[in-house]
Design a protein around this motif. Sequence first.
Motif, short mmCIF file in Angstrom:
data_model
loop_
_atom_site.label_atom_id
_atom_site.label_comp_id
_atom_site.label_asym_id
_atom_site.label_seq_id
_atom_site.Cartn_x
_atom_site.Cartn_y
_atom_site.Cartn_z
N GLU A 6 0.84 -1.20 0.00
CA GLU A 6 0.00 0.00 0.00
C GLU A 6 0.88 1.25 0.00
N PHE A 21 1.15 4.27 -2.84
CA PHE A 21 0.96 5.70 -2.57
C PHE A 21 2.21 6.51 -2.92
N LEU A 53 -6.15 5.31 -12.70
CA LEU A 53 -6.76 6.45 -12.03
C LEU A 53 -6.45 7.72 -12.79
N LEU A 103 -7.13 10.85 -3.81
CA LEU A 103 -6.56 9.80 -2.95
C LEU A 103 -5.43 10.35 -2.07
N LEU A 131 -6.22 12.03 1.21
CA LEU A 131 -6.66 11.26 2.37
C LEU A 131 -5.50 11.13 3.35
N PRO A 142 -3.46 3.32 4.63
CA PRO A 142 -4.52 3.32 3.63
C PRO A 142 -4.75 1.92 3.05
N PHE A 160 -5.70 0.67 -0.30
CA PHE A 160 -5.85 1.22 -1.63
C PHE A 160 -7.07 0.69 -2.38
N LEU A 215 -10.24 2.22 -0.96
CA LEU A 215 -10.28 3.68 -1.05
C LEU A 215 -10.51 4.15 -2.47
N SER A 216 -9.96 3.41 -3.44
CA SER A 216 -10.12 3.86 -4.82
C SER A 216 -11.57 3.72 -5.26
N ILE A 220 -13.55 6.89 -3.14
CA ILE A 220 -13.47 8.26 -3.64
C ILE A 220 -14.50 8.55 -4.72
#
Length: 311
Positions: free
Chosen positions: A79, A83, A164, A172, A175, A180, A182, A185-186, A189
């Motif tokens: 993760e 990021f 993305l 993202l 945040l 996170p 990922f 979260l993707s 959003i």
Amino acid sequence: MNTQNGKLLSVIIPSYNEQDMIAKTFHTVKKILDGEKIPFEILFVDDGSRDLTYTNIHQLSNHNPQVKGISFSRNFGKEAAIFAGLEAAAGDCCVIMDCDLQHPPGTIVSMYRLWEQGFEVVEGVKASRGRENPLHTLCANGFYGIISRVTGIDMANASDFKLLDRRAVEALLLLPERAPFFRALSSWIGFQTATVPFEVQERTVGTSKWSLGSLIRYAIRNITSFSGAPMQFVTFMGWIMFLLSVVLGIQSLYRYFTGTAQEGFTTVILLQLFIGSVLMISLGIIGHYISRIYDELKGRPRYIISKRCGY
Ligand code: UDP
Ligand code: MG
């Protein structure tokens, strides 16, 4: 930023002990994207590998301006690597894929075309899970069953293979959480989302970086990072115990008044054991969340970068 000549695609590749895959993955991706005339950069994030992964990235970047590399000071996990890649990417859109080519690079083209049509998030969805051991599949199903329920996002066939748009990437990166997740979260959003099915390929070189223990830790960490639902379990068990104790209380009182109160030690022992274990589990769950709060509170960075190349 080198975005003048067309829409730049950043391919982000978290790599942990993947020394034999770096060059191979690069050339495979390059061949496909060059064939489609898609301008791209490829960003390897070396997640603190203990083999020659970074050396190989560095060498590759010396000969190919399209290759960039980041190296973590130690292993921070996939993760964190994702990021770091998103933060360093210059592209108008970013694709995240595995280094082991289990995510077929050909699918990137379909993702890119959907993005050109206006989709801001394009999710790779596993058409099948490929060949993995049955225990792994069982655990994965359990994990995704739970997480799909608590998050309300269907994650059964979700993967980290995604494209993305720049706007989604910025969202993202805003945040603040330290841990996170990922994949969830993707979806969280939002944005215009499309899905592309892909077949999970065989891993040709090296072995999976996940042991059963690390998968269990990963599952617990991600469920608790995304949802407070396990804490509701504590309340839920509390109510069950309360109902049980009302029933048993009435029964005991009845026995007491009818003069048959002597037996029943078994019930006492069983109740003690049961209440004891429920309390322990509950405290454990609460303790886990407190430690998560503690981690977030410390506000440490998600990763530490020790080296970069290709910039
Ligand atoms: N990976 C990583 N950090 C880790 C573990 C894995 O960056 O701590 C990377 C790994 O190099 C690969 C991807 O994450 O590119 C998926 O790992 P793997 O193939 O071992 O997982 P699996 O395909 O078995 O789920
Ligand atoms: Mg793999």
